[in-house]
Design a protein around this motif. Structure first.
Motif, PDB file in Angstrom:
ATOM      1  N   TYR A 149      -4.522   3.796   2.142  1.00  0.00           N
ATOM      2  CA  TYR A 149      -4.114   2.964   1.011  1.00  0.00           C
ATOM      3  C   TYR A 149      -4.394   3.680  -0.308  1.00  0.00           C
ATOM      4  CZ  TYR A 149      -3.627  -1.060  -2.063  1.00  0.00           C
ATOM      5  OH  TYR A 149      -3.225  -1.913  -3.063  1.00  0.00           O
ATOM      6  N   LYS A 202      -1.765   6.153  -0.964  1.00  0.00           N
ATOM      7  CA  LYS A 202      -0.543   5.449  -1.360  1.00  0.00           C
ATOM      8  C   LYS A 202      -0.603   5.060  -2.833  1.00  0.00           C
ATOM      9  CE  LYS A 202       2.096   1.245  -0.257  1.00  0.00           C
ATOM     10  NZ  LYS A 202       2.144   0.047   0.630  1.00  0.00           N
ATOM     11  N   THR A 248      -8.778   0.076  -4.340  1.00  0.00           N
ATOM     12  CA  THR A 248      -8.948   0.348  -2.906  1.00  0.00           C
ATOM     13  C   THR A 248     -10.060  -0.499  -2.311  1.00  0.00           C
ATOM     14  OG1 THR A 248      -8.173   2.633  -3.182  1.00  0.00           O
ATOM     15  CG2 THR A 248      -9.423   2.129  -1.187  1.00  0.00           C
ATOM     16  N   TRP A 281      -8.905  -3.977  -1.756  1.00  0.00           N
ATOM     17  CA  TRP A 281      -8.015  -3.991  -0.595  1.00  0.00           C
ATOM     18  C   TRP A 281      -8.825  -3.973   0.696  1.00  0.00           C
ATOM     19  CZ3 TRP A 281      -6.774  -1.162   3.711  1.00  0.00           C
ATOM     20  CH2 TRP A 281      -5.509  -1.369   4.271  1.00  0.00           C
ATOM     21  N   TYR A 321      -9.239  -6.492   3.950  1.00  0.00           N
ATOM     22  CA  TYR A 321      -9.091  -5.951   5.303  1.00  0.00           C
ATOM     23  C   TYR A 321     -10.250  -6.431   6.182  1.00  0.00           C
ATOM     24  CZ  TYR A 321      -8.249  -2.372   8.925  1.00  0.00           C
ATOM     25  OH  TYR A 321      -7.992  -1.710  10.110  1.00  0.00           O
ATOM     26  N   ALA A 325      -3.323  -6.425   3.196  1.00  0.00           N
ATOM     27  CA  ALA A 325      -4.588  -5.878   3.673  1.00  0.00           C
ATOM     28  C   ALA A 325      -5.201  -6.805   4.715  1.00  0.00           C
ATOM     29  CB  ALA A 325      -5.556  -5.695   2.509  1.00  0.00           C
TER      30      ALA A 325
END
Length: 246
Positions: free
Chosen positions: A130, A133, A150, A153, A157, A218
Motif C-alpha cells: 500500500y 502504491k 499507511t 490503512w 487491516y 483495507a
C-alpha cells in the motif's frame, strides 16, 4: 476421547500448523482442527464433571497484556475473536479483559498470540504494498504523510483481520453445536455462567464501540486474510496478566 488424548492431538496439530515447511493449506487445516478440538475438549470436560457430580469448571477474569504502541487497535482486533470463542469482554483502561472458563481463557491466550504474530506479518506485507502504491499515486507527498496514511490503512487491516478470524472460529463453534443437543446444552450452560459472572462484576457494562473504519478496502483485505489465518503455534509462551481482584 480422554482429555489427555485431546491435548496430545492438539499439540501435534499445532506443531504441524506452526512448522515453516508445512504447506499453507495443510497448516491452515491443522490449525483450524486444533481450535475445534480445543472447544470439544471443553465440552467433554464439562460432561465428565457433571457425570462425576463435580462442580462446573471455574469462571475467571483475565486481563490480556498488550503492547502500548498498538494496544488500542489490537483490542478491537482481538475482541471479536474472544467473543467468538465464547468469552465475555470489556475494555478497561485500553486493556481487553475477558471472562470465561479456565480452559477457554487458556485456549484464547494461545490463539490470540498466534493470531497477533500472523496478523503483524500479514499486515506488514500488505502495508508495504500500500505504501508503494501511495508513493506512485502521490509523488509529492512527504515520507511522513505517506507513513501516516499507511499506518491508518494498516490499522483498518488489523480490524478486518480480527473479524475474519472471528468468523472462522464462530463457524467451527456452530458446527459443534449443530452436531448434537448435548453439545449445544453444554455450551449454553457455560455461556450462561460466563454471562452471569460478567454481569455480577460489571452490572453497568456498555458494549465496545464500533470499528471506526476509515478505509473499507483495507478492512476487506484484512478480513479476507484473517479468514485464511492459521490458528495455532504451540511454541508461544503465555502472557495472561492474571486474575483481577474484584
Amino acid at each position: 476421547m480422554a482429555g489427555r488424548d485431546y491435548k496430545k492431538i492438539i499439540k501435534g496439530l499445532l506443531a504441524k500448523a506452526g512448522h515453516p515447511n508445512t504447506p499453507r493449506a495443510e497448516a491452515e487445516a491443522a490449525a483450524a482442527k486444533a481450535a475445534e478440538l480445543m472447544m470439544r475438549e471443553g465440552i467433554d470436560e464439562s460432561q465428565v464433571r457433571q457425570e462425576e457430580g463435580r462442580a462446573p469448571e471455574e469462571i475467571e477474569i483475565f486481563k490480556l497484556q498488550l503492547p502500548g504502541d498498538h494496544g488500542t487497535v489490537l483490542v478491537k482486533a482481538f475482541n471479536p475473536i474472544a467473543r467468538a470463542m465464547g468469552a465475555e469482554t470489556i475494555v478497561i483502561d485500553s486493556d481487553l479483559v475477558m471472562v470465561g472458563t479456565v480452559s477457554l481463557l487458556n485456549n484464547l491466550d494461545m490463539i490470540l498470540q498466534v493470531v497477533e504474530i500472523q496478523m503483524y506479518n500479514s499486515a506488514n506485507a500488505a502495508g508495504e504494498k500500500y505504501k508503494d502504491k501511495l508513493k506512485a499515486q502521490h509523488p509529492t507527498w512527504s515520507e511522513n504523510r505517506v507513513g501516516d496514511a499507511t499506518m491508518s490503512w494498516v490499522y483498518d487491516y488489523f480490524r478486518g483481520y480480527g473479524m475474519g478470524v472471528a468468523e472462522k472460529i464462530r463457524k467451527k463453534r456452530q458446527t459443534i453445536i449443530d452436531e448434537s443437543p448435548s453439545n449445544a446444552l453444554v455450551l449454553r450452560k457455560d455461556d450462561i455462567r460466563i454471562k452471569e459472572a460478567f454481569n455480577k462484576q460489571w452490572p453497568s457494562w456498555s458494549p465496545l464501540g464500533g470499528h471506526s473504519i476509515s478505509d473499507h478496502g483495507a478492512f476487506g483485505e484484512g478480513h479476507a486474510a484473517g479468514q485464511r489465518a492459521d490458528l495455532g503455534d504451540g511454541h508461544v509462551a503465555g502472557r495472561m496478566a492474571g486474575m483481577l481482584n474484584g
